[in-house]
Structures are given as structure tokens and as C-alpha cells.
Write an enzyme that holds these catalytic residues in place. Structure first.
Site, short mmCIF file in Angstrom:
data_model
loop_
_atom_site.label_atom_id
_atom_site.label_comp_id
_atom_site.label_asym_id
_atom_site.label_seq_id
_atom_site.Cartn_x
_atom_site.Cartn_y
_atom_site.Cartn_z
N CYS A 133 0.76 -1.03 0.11
CA CYS A 133 0.12 -0.08 -0.03
C CYS A 133 0.81 1.19 -0.32
O CYS A 133 1.24 1.57 0.82
CB CYS A 133 -0.60 0.10 1.23
SG CYS A 133 -2.13 1.45 1.26
N CYS A 136 -0.35 4.33 2.55
CA CYS A 136 -0.80 4.19 3.78
C CYS A 136 1.08 4.24 3.72
O CYS A 136 1.27 4.87 5.03
CB CYS A 136 -0.41 2.69 3.42
SG CYS A 136 -2.44 1.93 3.44
N ASP A 137 2.08 3.20 3.19
CA ASP A 137 3.68 3.54 3.83
C ASP A 137 4.70 4.45 2.59
O ASP A 137 5.84 4.95 3.72
CB ASP A 137 4.06 2.23 2.96
CG ASP A 137 3.05 1.18 4.90
OD1 ASP A 137 2.62 1.59 5.39
OD2 ASP A 137 2.99 -0.08 3.89
#
Length: 318
Positions: A133, A136-137
Site C-alpha cells: 500500500c 499507507c506507507d
């Protein structure tokens, strides 16, 4: 005795639905699968979930949500749902480890699993430099060199997104040609931060046990192997919604994601609701999943109150 509501899955959507239904005195039963907490338990620090200015560890966030649901009366059982009979009411669920359960409503929040490469070092380094992701990261790789593995639209989209943070984004794809649409390819190819390693098959994730340092790949023409150095590796080869147990009873799109009536979590089966990544192939974020979990709980509550006759004085916990 039938439960008022059974929730399948314990990611952000399922746990949010559990909080709402428990507070409404619906006594929901939540079935935890083999990976309680969903994909957030595979990540380390979550910095984009509202309310945590200093971030929070993914497993801790999920554990807090579970405790919150339990505080209001939600019950949790570990099991694996193999079949849901939607042909009659109440629904009948076959659950390994629990036997047959009955429910007036079922909320499906089983999520979608990222497709993995199945190479050495991949699973072991999830959260240590390997991610599925970018949204997300990506922030954790500011001014770092990262790899994106994949050749479709999602890989191109994530490549462009990562250039906001990374110093270089190298796209690794096992074919000479990309699968992505022309407009997505052009957008990526016009981005000067994106480089290309085409016709190369990933062989192994290289790390020191603490963090990723590169990816070993094989040239498909020559057979030669090399290690491409990188601080992070993002796998973008698609997701599989976890809907096998429904055995085609629920309407899905061409990729298997459950279709819901826009603006609701209603499926084509009255009393069966879907929330989170199992019906969302676009956003796939914890906060959007939680939002649809709230919607599913409210939709289920309205269904129970308006269309199902239940003796609320009965104890429906068994």
C-alpha cells in the site's frame, strides 16, 4: 436461536460495525478469521488514521477497536466461514470450529488480500520495507529509493504517488510491455523520477533481517540475475476480495468485489450487507473501510427494525 447480526471479519470495517451494533444493543457476534485485524496487522506505524497525531501501530489500532466493541457487548469467536446459506431466513452459516450458526443479518467485511509474489524474503519483510500500500506507507520512504513491482494501472498510479516522497521509483515488470492503460503509462513515463526495469522477474527480497536492501531479479532474455538496490519494495499486482465462501450467491463485479447499492451497503440479498475492502477496489483505506462499517451497522439496524419481526426480550447470544 438466531443471532440478530453476525459480522464476518475484524478489520476496520467489521470492528466499526461491531461498535455501532453493540451500542445499539444488537449483541453482534463477530467471527475472526485466521488473521484477526486484517491487513493493518501487517503494517507497522499508521500515520494517516484521524485522531492519532503521533501515529499508532497497526496491530494496536485494531486491538483498541476490538476492545471498544467488546466494551459495548460485542462477542468474538475464532472460526473460518465456509458457507453462507442465503436461501432462507434466518441465514445459516457453516463455520469451521463453531458448527452451524444462524443470523437475521450478516455483515460481510472479509476484506481483500493483496496478491503476493511468493518469493523468498517477501512475507518475512512485510512492514520492514515490503509493502502492498503506497498510500499507507509511502511517507516513510522520503528521499529513499523504492521499487514498484507490477505493470497495471494500480502499479502506475502508485509509482506516480511515490514520487512525492521517494528520490527514485523503479518499476519492475516481468514483461517488456506494461498492462496499464495508455494514459497511465504515459503519465508514468513522463515522470522523470520513475525508472524502468522491464522483462525482469523478481527472485528474492534481500534484507539484513531488519530492513530491506534490494531485490534480486532475473533477466528473462539472458537468465542473468542481479540485485537492484532499494530501501523499499511495493508490490502492486492486484488484490483478491475474500468472497469464496459466498459461492456466487452475491452479485460481484468482474474482479470479484461485492456490488452494493450506491450510497448504501446493501447487496442484492436483503439482510446481507458488505463493507470495507471486500466491496471497495478504489480507495482501500482504513478510514474509508471504517466509514462503510458504520454504514453497514446502520443499514442492518434499519433492516432488523423495519423488516424482521424479533422478540427482543429473548437472549439471542446463543
Amino acid at each position: 436461536m438466531a443471532h440478530k447480526a453476525i459480522i464476518l471479519g475484524t478489520g476496520p470495517s467489521g470492528l466499526t460495525a461491531a461498535v455501532y451494533l453493540a451500542r445499539a444493543n444488537m449483541e453482534p457476534l463477530v467471527i475472526e478469521g485466521p488473521e484477526p485485524g486484517g491487513q493493518l496487522t501487517l503494517t507497522t506505524e499508521v500515520e494517516n488514521y484521524p485522531g492519532f497525531p503521533d501515529g499508532i501501530m497497526g496491530p494496536e489500532l485494531m486491538d483498541n477497536m476490538k476492545k471498544q466493541a467488546q466494551r459495548f457487548g460485542a462477542k468474538f469467536e475464532r472460526g473460518w466461514v465456509t458457507d453462507v446459506d442465503t436461501s432462507e431466513r434466518p441465514f445459516k452459516l457453516s463455520v469451521d470450529g463453531l458448527g452451524e450458526l444462524k443470523a437475521e443479518t450478516v455483515i460481510v467485511s472479509t476484506g481483500a488480500s493483496a496478491k503476493m509474489l511468493g518469493i523468498p524474503g517477501e512475507k518475512e519483510n512485510m512492514g520492514k520495507g515490503v509493502s502492498t500500500c503506497a498510500t499507507c506507507d509511502g511517507f516513510f520512504f522520503r528521499d529513499k529509493k523504492v521499487l514498484i513491482i507490477g505493470g497495471g494501472d494500480s502499479a502506475m498510479e502508485e509509482s506516480n504517488f511515490l514520487t512525492k516522497f521517494a528520490s527514485e521509483v523503479n518499476v519492475v515488470h516481468r514483461r517488456h510491455e506494461l498492462r496499464a492503460s495508455k494514459i497511465m503509462q504515459d503519465r508514468a513515463k513522463n515522470n522523470e523520477k520513475i525508472t524502468w526495469s522491464l522483462n525482469k522477474t523478481p527472485v528474492e527480497v534481500i534484507s539484513d533481517g531488519m530492513k530491506v536492501s534490494g531485490l534480486k531479479v532475473k533477466d528473462n532474455d539472458t537468465g542473468e540475475e542481479e540485485v537492484i538496490e532499494a530501501d523499499g519494495i511495493f508490490i502492486a499486482i492486484g488484490h483478491n476480495p475474500n468472497t469464496e465462501f459466498l459461492k456466487g450467491q452475491v452479485d460481484t463485479d468482474e474482479n470479484g468485489y461485492i456490488q452494493v447499492t450506491p450510497g448504501t451497503t446493501n447487496t442484492n440479498i436483503p439482510g446481507l450487507f458488505a463493507c470495507g475492502d471486500v466491496q471497495d477496489n478504489k480507495y482501500r483505506q482504513a478510514v474509508t473501510a471504517a466509514g462503510t462499517g458504520c454504514m453497514a451497522a446502520m443499514d442492518a439496524e434499519k433492516y432488523l427494525e423495519g423488516e424482521v419481526t424479533i422478540d427482543w426480550s429473548q437472549n439471542l447470544s446463543s
